[in-house]
Design an enzyme around this catalytic site. Sequence first.
Site, short mmCIF file in Angstrom:
data_model
loop_
_atom_site.label_atom_id
_atom_site.label_comp_id
_atom_site.label_asym_id
_atom_site.label_seq_id
_atom_site.Cartn_x
_atom_site.Cartn_y
_atom_site.Cartn_z
N ASP A 84 0.69 -0.80 -0.15
CA ASP A 84 -0.10 0.77 0.22
C ASP A 84 0.75 0.99 -0.50
OD1 ASP A 84 -2.30 -1.31 -0.04
OD2 ASP A 84 -2.77 -0.84 2.12
N LYS A 85 0.04 2.23 -0.58
CA LYS A 85 1.46 3.30 -0.94
C LYS A 85 1.16 3.89 0.88
CE LYS A 85 0.81 8.77 -1.52
NZ LYS A 85 -0.22 9.07 -2.32
#
Length: 331
Positions: free
Chosen positions: A157-158
């Site tokens: 995930d970012k």
Amino acid sequence: MKRIIGAGLEAPATGLTTAVGTDKPAVRRVVVDEGSAGQRLDNFLLRELKGVPKTHVYRLIRSGEVRVNKGRAQADTRIEIGDEVRIPPVRVPEKAAGAEAPAREFPVVFEDEHLLVIDKPAGVAVHGGSGVSYGVIEALRRARPTAKFLELVHRLDKETSGLLMIAKKRSALTNLQDQLRDRETGKTYAALVWGDWPDKLKVIDVPLVKFVGSDGERWVRPGKADEPEAKRSISLVKVIQRTPRFSLLDVTIKTGRTHQIRVHLQQAGHAIVGDPKYGDFERNRELARSALKFDRMFLHARRLRFTHPASGAEMTLEAPLPPECAKLMNP
């Protein structure tokens, strides 16, 4: 390799093909070459249709408009040399000026001619799409223009920092992805959660369901085993450190579902500190405004175990906690 325009007219396989006398996109028929052999169909299309939203690409596959050798195929279908992929008419948006990814290198944990493992910082997407112009992989390709092959082996995930594998050869990519799919790798994350995690809760075996919310965002929720869309998801949890406010956990995932750790810990009553999607928003805000100024999600991919795709050597790589996370544990 040819692309077909309209009713049988042919055009060179370069750029976006358009129908004669119009500006409408045309059907494309792409023959798989050695560089794409062994790739999943969805990943192949995402590369061919850069700029097209992922949700639209998957919709095309589900609808049957994408064909492999004239037959319907699934997103996880592996394409081989010589396969013909029919890509329906899709308008690819032109890149806005200045949207090109800047060249950027990242801290290298391991590298050889087959594989690159970096320590990804939080706040950087792994690839462009869904409102993000570019990510780690695009920046690396710009920084390494002579590299013939750079592909993500998996995703983070970012908001998550830590170890990220990038294959430098197609053979390494397929080997490592097979290991991930067959659960032959070990991926351990450091996660800081609110509250006192119970010692007895060591295994979370809760199925997860992906859905799109009213806001158009992708979400995940706990599901039931008999739900058609539910995917079995298993996380192993070990307490590493406790403070008056937090518990620092090692979470090893046995399945790699979207947002698995975030939703598993949240549904157990202990959301990850700083999680902007599934977290305790009020306490996150207070922590960001405090003297510590901690304003990221405390989830860090800290250890990877896998078999080297070429040598067969057992590999264990580690990345220490980022300074801001270490400071939160020892203010």
